[in-house]
Write a protein that holds these residues in place. Structure first.
Motif, PDB file in Angstrom:
ATOM      1  N   TRP A  74       0.845  -1.205   0.000  1.00 26.94           N
ATOM      2  CA  TRP A  74       0.000   0.000   0.000  1.00 26.94           C
ATOM      3  C   TRP A  74       0.873   1.246   0.000  1.00 26.94           C
ATOM      4  O   TRP A  74       0.607   2.197  -0.718  1.00 26.94           O
ATOM      5  CB  TRP A  74      -0.921   0.017   1.208  1.00 26.94           C
ATOM      6  CG  TRP A  74      -1.892  -1.125   1.267  1.00 26.94           C
ATOM      7  CD1 TRP A  74      -2.346  -1.883   0.227  1.00 26.94           C
ATOM      8  CD2 TRP A  74      -2.507  -1.635   2.434  1.00 26.94           C
ATOM      9  NE1 TRP A  74      -3.216  -2.842   0.695  1.00 26.94           N
ATOM     10  CE2 TRP A  74      -3.345  -2.716   2.033  1.00 26.94           C
ATOM     11  CE3 TRP A  74      -2.454  -1.303   3.787  1.00 26.94           C
ATOM     12  CZ2 TRP A  74      -4.104  -3.442   2.939  1.00 26.94           C
ATOM     13  CZ3 TRP A  74      -3.209  -2.027   4.682  1.00 26.94           C
ATOM     14  CH2 TRP A  74      -4.024  -3.092   4.256  1.00 26.94           C
ATOM     15  N   GLN A  75       1.920   1.223   0.824  1.00 31.02           N
ATOM     16  CA  GLN A  75       2.822   2.374   0.904  1.00 31.02           C
ATOM     17  C   GLN A  75       3.447   2.644  -0.461  1.00 31.02           C
ATOM     18  O   GLN A  75       3.508   3.795  -0.901  1.00 31.02           O
ATOM     19  CB  GLN A  75       3.921   2.117   1.938  1.00 31.02           C
ATOM     20  CG  GLN A  75       4.910   3.248   2.092  1.00 31.02           C
ATOM     21  CD  GLN A  75       4.366   4.387   2.910  1.00 31.02           C
ATOM     22  OE1 GLN A  75       3.951   4.180   4.035  1.00 31.02           O
ATOM     23  NE2 GLN A  75       4.344   5.585   2.362  1.00 31.02           N
ATOM     24  N   GLU A  76       3.897   1.595  -1.127  1.00 32.24           N
ATOM     25  CA  GLU A  76       4.525   1.762  -2.438  1.00 32.24           C
ATOM     26  C   GLU A  76       3.537   2.355  -3.446  1.00 32.24           C
ATOM     27  O   GLU A  76       3.893   3.237  -4.232  1.00 32.24           O
ATOM     28  CB  GLU A  76       5.056   0.417  -2.942  1.00 32.24           C
ATOM     29  CG  GLU A  76       5.735   0.524  -4.290  1.00 32.24           C
ATOM     30  CD  GLU A  76       6.248  -0.818  -4.780  1.00 32.24           C
ATOM     31  OE1 GLU A  76       6.451  -0.938  -5.994  1.00 32.24           O
ATOM     32  OE2 GLU A  76       6.438  -1.733  -3.958  1.00 32.24           O
ATOM     33  N   ASP A  79       3.148   6.009  -2.536  1.00 28.95           N
ATOM     34  CA  ASP A  79       4.385   6.737  -2.842  1.00 28.95           C
ATOM     35  C   ASP A  79       4.541   6.966  -4.336  1.00 28.95           C
ATOM     36  O   ASP A  79       4.940   8.046  -4.767  1.00 28.95           O
ATOM     37  CB  ASP A  79       5.609   5.973  -2.317  1.00 28.95           C
ATOM     38  CG  ASP A  79       5.723   5.995  -0.799  1.00 28.95           C
ATOM     39  OD1 ASP A  79       5.008   6.783  -0.139  1.00 28.95           O
ATOM     40  OD2 ASP A  79       6.530   5.209  -0.273  1.00 28.95           O
ATOM     41  N   PHE A 130       2.083   2.959  10.500  1.00 31.61           N
ATOM     42  CA  PHE A 130       1.839   2.983   9.060  1.00 31.61           C
ATOM     43  C   PHE A 130       1.049   4.242   8.684  1.00 31.61           C
ATOM     44  O   PHE A 130       1.410   4.958   7.749  1.00 31.61           O
ATOM     45  CB  PHE A 130       1.084   1.722   8.654  1.00 31.61           C
ATOM     46  CG  PHE A 130       0.735   1.659   7.199  1.00 31.61           C
ATOM     47  CD1 PHE A 130       1.721   1.565   6.235  1.00 31.61           C
ATOM     48  CD2 PHE A 130      -0.592   1.672   6.791  1.00 31.61           C
ATOM     49  CE1 PHE A 130       1.399   1.498   4.885  1.00 31.61           C
ATOM     50  CE2 PHE A 130      -0.919   1.603   5.453  1.00 31.61           C
ATOM     51  CZ  PHE A 130       0.081   1.513   4.499  1.00 31.61           C
ATOM     52  N   ARG A 133       3.215   7.326   8.791  1.00 27.89           N
ATOM     53  CA  ARG A 133       4.122   7.401   7.633  1.00 27.89           C
ATOM     54  C   ARG A 133       3.380   7.842   6.378  1.00 27.89           C
ATOM     55  O   ARG A 133       3.909   8.592   5.561  1.00 27.89           O
ATOM     56  CB  ARG A 133       4.795   6.049   7.383  1.00 27.89           C
ATOM     57  CG  ARG A 133       5.982   5.780   8.267  1.00 27.89           C
ATOM     58  CD  ARG A 133       6.828   4.608   7.764  1.00 27.89           C
ATOM     59  NE  ARG A 133       6.092   3.421   7.389  1.00 27.89           N
ATOM     60  CZ  ARG A 133       5.744   2.439   8.215  1.00 27.89           C
ATOM     61  NH1 ARG A 133       6.072   2.501   9.485  1.00 27.89           N
ATOM     62  NH2 ARG A 133       5.093   1.389   7.780  1.00 27.89           N
ATOM     63  N   LEU A 134       2.156   7.359   6.215  1.00 27.10           N
ATOM     64  CA  LEU A 134       1.381   7.723   5.034  1.00 27.10           C
ATOM     65  C   LEU A 134       1.112   9.222   4.958  1.00 27.10           C
ATOM     66  O   LEU A 134       1.037   9.786   3.870  1.00 27.10           O
ATOM     67  CB  LEU A 134       0.041   6.979   5.014  1.00 27.10           C
ATOM     68  CG  LEU A 134       0.075   5.491   4.759  1.00 27.10           C
ATOM     69  CD1 LEU A 134      -1.343   4.937   4.768  1.00 27.10           C
ATOM     70  CD2 LEU A 134       0.762   5.156   3.456  1.00 27.10           C
TER      71      LEU A 134
END
Length: 191
Positions: A74-76, A79, A130, A133-134
């Motif tokens: 999800w982060q990728e 990003d 998480f 960070r998002l």
């Protein structure tokens, strides 16, 4: 001795772990209000329950692995969307759109399900980390735009994303939810 179906034992083990995580993911998406048993996960992958225990000692252990696999993905995705934007306004809107696309794809339901059915202290902590960070790129974009309180505003942007996510889950209309969210954010996105 079980048959190894990869060039090395390590590759065999990694493949089995991926299959078990995928099976748990599938079962969680199919029945979002309950945690699947290790026997159910094993059955879906063609393994006995005792074989599953060679990889994961409990449902909590397996859920932790599901989270460890899902969060970076999800982060990728977020990003990548944010990095493609040309300016702070675009980064915020890319964040909104990418999140709504995750919802439309069903990925967000997994996060909600895990939070509801497996609210362990470890999972809650990892989810908070998480989430924090998002929002970092959103705080940065709001700071660039000169928004007086970017931290609070980023949480409000995220609240709008959550509300829009519920609309996408209810009616499947990503474009309508995105347009409404963009319209509400517009006054804050003028740099």
């Amino acid at each position: 001795m079980p048959r190894i179906d990869a060039p090395t034992v390590a590759e065999h083990r990694a493949g089995r772990e991926r299959a078990l995580i995928a099976a748990a993911h599938t079962l969680l998406m199919a029945e979002p209000d309950r945690i699947p048993t290790l026997a159910e996960v094993g059955e879906l992958t063609g393994l006995s329950r005792s074989s599953v225990y060679q990889y994961y000692t409990s449902r909590e252990d397996l859920l932790s692995a599901v989270v460890s696999e899902a969060f970076p993905r999800w982060q990728e995705r977020l990003d990548t969307a944010i990095a493609a934007a040309a300016d702070p306004r675009g980064r915020i809107l890319a964040f909104v759109r990418a999140n709504l696309e995750l919802v439309a794809d069903g990925e967000h339901a997994l996060a909600r399900t895990l939070a509801l059915v497996a609210p362990s202290e470890d999972l809650a902590r990892r989810s908070r980390e998480f989430h924090d960070r998002l929002l970092v790129p959103i705080v940065e974009a709001l700071t660039e735009l000169g928004v007086p309180d970017p931290e609070t505003t980023s949480e409000l942007v995220n609240a709008l994303v959550h509300a829009a996510s519920r609309r996408v889950e209810q009616n499947g209309d990503l474009e309508r939810a995105y347009a409404a969210t963009e319209a509400l954010l517009e006054p804050y996105l003028r740099g």
